[in-house]
Design a protein around this motif. Structure first.
Motif, PDB file in Angstrom:
ATOM      1  N   UNK A 199       0.822  -1.205   0.000  1.00 47.18           N
ATOM      2  CA  UNK A 199       0.000   0.000   0.000  1.00 47.18           C
ATOM      3  C   UNK A 199       0.859   1.259   0.000  1.00 47.18           C
ATOM      4  N   UNK A 200       2.007   1.220   0.699  1.00 43.40           N
ATOM      5  CA  UNK A 200       2.895   2.388   0.701  1.00 43.40           C
ATOM      6  C   UNK A 200       3.440   2.674  -0.692  1.00 43.40           C
ATOM      7  N   UNK A 201       3.723   1.614  -1.438  1.00 40.33           N
ATOM      8  CA  UNK A 201       4.193   1.803  -2.819  1.00 40.33           C
ATOM      9  C   UNK A 201       3.083   2.396  -3.674  1.00 40.33           C
ATOM     10  N   UNK A 202       1.864   1.899  -3.504  1.00 36.09           N
ATOM     11  CA  UNK A 202       0.729   2.415  -4.278  1.00 36.09           C
ATOM     12  C   UNK A 202       0.491   3.891  -3.965  1.00 36.09           C
ATOM     13  N   UNK A 203       0.532   4.238  -2.679  1.00 35.60           N
ATOM     14  CA  UNK A 203       0.258   5.624  -2.277  1.00 35.60           C
ATOM     15  C   UNK A 203       1.319   6.596  -2.802  1.00 35.60           C
ATOM     16  N   UNK A 204       2.525   6.123  -3.030  1.00 34.85           N
ATOM     17  CA  UNK A 204       3.599   7.005  -3.467  1.00 34.85           C
ATOM     18  C   UNK A 204       3.655   7.189  -4.981  1.00 34.85           C
ATOM     19  N   UNK A 205       2.815   6.467  -5.711  1.00 34.61           N
ATOM     20  CA  UNK A 205       2.829   6.539  -7.181  1.00 34.61           C
ATOM     21  C   UNK A 205       1.628   7.357  -7.645  1.00 34.61           C
ATOM     22  N   UNK A 206       1.894   8.547  -8.189  1.00 38.05           N
ATOM     23  CA  UNK A 206       0.820   9.438  -8.625  1.00 38.05           C
ATOM     24  C   UNK A 206       0.096   8.937  -9.872  1.00 38.05           C
ATOM     25  N   UNK A 207       0.672   8.003 -10.564  1.00 37.42           N
ATOM     26  CA  UNK A 207       0.041   7.486 -11.786  1.00 37.42           C
ATOM     27  C   UNK A 207      -1.102   6.530 -11.479  1.00 37.42           C
ATOM     28  N   UNK A 208      -1.135   6.014 -10.268  1.00 35.90           N
ATOM     29  CA  UNK A 208      -2.187   5.076  -9.868  1.00 35.90           C
ATOM     30  C   UNK A 208      -3.427   5.865  -9.459  1.00 35.90           C
ATOM     31  N   UNK A 209      -4.572   5.497 -10.021  1.00 35.17           N
ATOM     32  CA  UNK A 209      -5.817   6.210  -9.770  1.00 35.17           C
ATOM     33  C   UNK A 209      -6.451   5.727  -8.466  1.00 35.17           C
ATOM     34  N   UNK A 210      -7.306   6.565  -7.908  1.00 33.95           N
ATOM     35  CA  UNK A 210      -8.001   6.207  -6.679  1.00 33.95           C
ATOM     36  C   UNK A 210      -9.344   6.899  -6.652  1.00 33.95           C
ATOM     37  N   UNK A 211     -10.228   6.402  -5.780  1.00 38.12           N
ATOM     38  CA  UNK A 211     -11.551   6.994  -5.642  1.00 38.12           C
ATOM     39  C   UNK A 211     -12.611   6.193  -6.369  1.00 38.12           C
ATOM     40  N   UNK A 212     -13.687   5.847  -5.652  1.00 45.07           N
ATOM     41  CA  UNK A 212     -14.793   5.117  -6.269  1.00 45.07           C
ATOM     42  C   UNK A 212     -14.368   3.737  -6.722  1.00 45.07           C
ATOM     43  N   UNK A 213     -14.700   3.411  -7.948  1.00 43.28           N
ATOM     44  CA  UNK A 213     -14.361   2.090  -8.494  1.00 43.28           C
ATOM     45  C   UNK A 213     -12.878   1.952  -8.805  1.00 43.28           C
ATOM     46  N   UNK A 214     -12.112   3.044  -8.695  1.00 40.72           N
ATOM     47  CA  UNK A 214     -10.681   2.999  -8.981  1.00 40.72           C
ATOM     48  C   UNK A 214      -9.837   2.721  -7.737  1.00 40.72           C
ATOM     49  N   UNK A 215     -10.461   2.507  -6.582  1.00 41.35           N
ATOM     50  CA  UNK A 215      -9.695   2.249  -5.368  1.00 41.35           C
ATOM     51  C   UNK A 215      -8.871   0.973  -5.510  1.00 41.35           C
ATOM     52  N   UNK A 216      -7.593   1.007  -5.096  1.00 40.25           N
ATOM     53  CA  UNK A 216      -6.753  -0.198  -5.175  1.00 40.25           C
ATOM     54  C   UNK A 216      -7.256  -1.283  -4.233  1.00 40.25           C
ATOM     55  N   UNK A 217      -6.963  -2.525  -4.580  1.00 40.00           N
ATOM     56  CA  UNK A 217      -7.331  -3.679  -3.749  1.00 40.00           C
ATOM     57  C   UNK A 217      -6.119  -4.582  -3.587  1.00 40.00           C
ATOM     58  N   UNK A 218      -5.967  -5.109  -2.361  1.00 39.16           N
ATOM     59  CA  UNK A 218      -4.894  -6.065  -2.065  1.00 39.16           C
ATOM     60  C   UNK A 218      -5.541  -7.253  -1.349  1.00 39.16           C
ATOM     61  N   UNK A 219      -5.460  -8.435  -1.958  1.00 40.68           N
ATOM     62  CA  UNK A 219      -6.103  -9.629  -1.411  1.00 40.68           C
ATOM     63  C   UNK A 219      -5.069 -10.729  -1.229  1.00 40.68           C
ATOM     64  N   UNK A 220      -5.389 -11.660  -0.329  1.00 40.41           N
ATOM     65  CA  UNK A 220      -4.673 -12.938  -0.297  1.00 40.41           C
ATOM     66  C   UNK A 220      -5.352 -13.838  -1.329  1.00 40.41           C
ATOM     67  N   UNK A 221      -4.641 -14.154  -2.378  1.00 41.91           N
ATOM     68  CA  UNK A 221      -5.263 -14.847  -3.512  1.00 41.91           C
ATOM     69  C   UNK A 221      -5.035 -16.348  -3.511  1.00 41.91           C
ATOM     70  N   UNK A 222      -3.976 -16.816  -2.833  1.00 45.40           N
ATOM     71  CA  UNK A 222      -3.724 -18.260  -2.872  1.00 45.40           C
ATOM     72  C   UNK A 222      -2.735 -18.654  -1.791  1.00 45.40           C
TER      73      UNK A 222
END
Length: 276
Positions: A199-222
């Motif tokens: 999440x810290x990497x995501x927050x530091x990158x201005x190219x990544x969009x946020x808000x509404x349906x653009x909010x980032x997601x981090x899951x345990x996938x497997x």
């Protein structure tokens, strides 16, 4: 040869002239006026197609096709006016058209495919597409073929018949795309600490969009063989997809190193048994 012998031929010529001269004059007038009208029709069609924002290649093809078709119909009509039997002429044209169609069956299929592509626009010049097992940028859309330039600068020529009848993935046609990446951590590491590092990497990158349906997601996938996989999904503008995709791999590795999180690699335990 005296005048009496010539007179029958002169009378016949006058008779034929009186019979056919008005038809010939009318046919010539019809021909001239017909070409003028066809020119105006084709010009009007070009203006209409121009307002519809149709591709230049399709516009030129449709204009040429209409021009040739109308001129053939005009010549057939003029030939009928001067007394030429047009039934056999039309039958001959039909037979020629059938023979040409059978000989150029594949090319005509590509021609029809090119018209469909230029009209419905499943992709445009500059789009990145995946089709027929190839991925590349659309360099040119011609009547018979589509030309792709691959990422390593190879030129791929694909017949439009295959393009119009096959599946096409237009990769960057939408303004935004989602980046999906899995990061593996060791079973002994903290999931929450790994999530905070990502999440810290995501927050530091201005190219990544946020808000509404653009909010980032981090899951345990497997729960994989040697790692816990963390699926990360972020939204970016299409032109930033590859920079963000590769940048996340690099920056997340640095963040994991700082947080003391281990990225595992496949391991195999070998047990040796000694038999007496």
């Amino acid at each position: 040869m005296d005048m009496e012998q010539i007179q029958p031929y002169v009378d016949k010529a006058i008779e034929l002239g009186m019979a056919y001269l008005p038809k010939v004059v009318l046919a010539v007038i019809t021909l001239v006026v017909g070409f003028w009208i066809i020119k105006r029709i084709v010009g009007g069609m070009n203006r209409v197609l121009g307002h519809k924002a149709i591709d230049d290649s399709l516009q030129k093809f449709l204009s040429s096709f209409l021009d040739v078709l109308l001129k053939i119909l005009l010549l057939v009509a003029v030939a009928g006016m001067v007394g030429v039997e047009t039934t056999s002429f039309i039958a001959m044209l039909g037979a020629i058209g059938l023979a040409v169609g059978l000989a150029l069956q594949g090319s005509l299929g590509n021609l029809a495919g090119g018209v469909l592509i230029l009209f419905f626009k499943p992709y445009r010049l500059g789009d990145i597409i995946e089709a027929q097992g190839y991925t590349g940028r659309v360099h040119d859309i011609q009547i018979f073929t589509t030309i792709l330039i691959t990422y390593d600068n190879q030129r791929i020529v694909i017949p439009n018949g295959l393009m119009s009848n096959g599946c096409i993935k237009n990769i960057f046609c939408e303004p935004q795309r989602r980046v999906d990446i899995e990061f593996g951590i060791s079973y002994g590491d903290s999931i929450e600490e790994a999530r905070k590092a990502i999440q810290s990497v995501i927050d530091s990158d201005d190219r990544i969009l946020s808000g509404g349906s653009f909010d980032p997601n981090i899951f345990v996938s497997a729960h994989a063989d040697s790692s816990i996989n963390m699926l990360t999904r972020v939204w970016v503008n299409s032109e930033d997809y590859w920079p963000v995709y590769f940048g996340l791999f690099e920056q997340v590795k640095y963040a994991f190193d700082q947080a003391g999180i281990t990225i595992p690699f496949p391991q195999r335990d070998v047990h040796l048994y000694q038999q007496s």
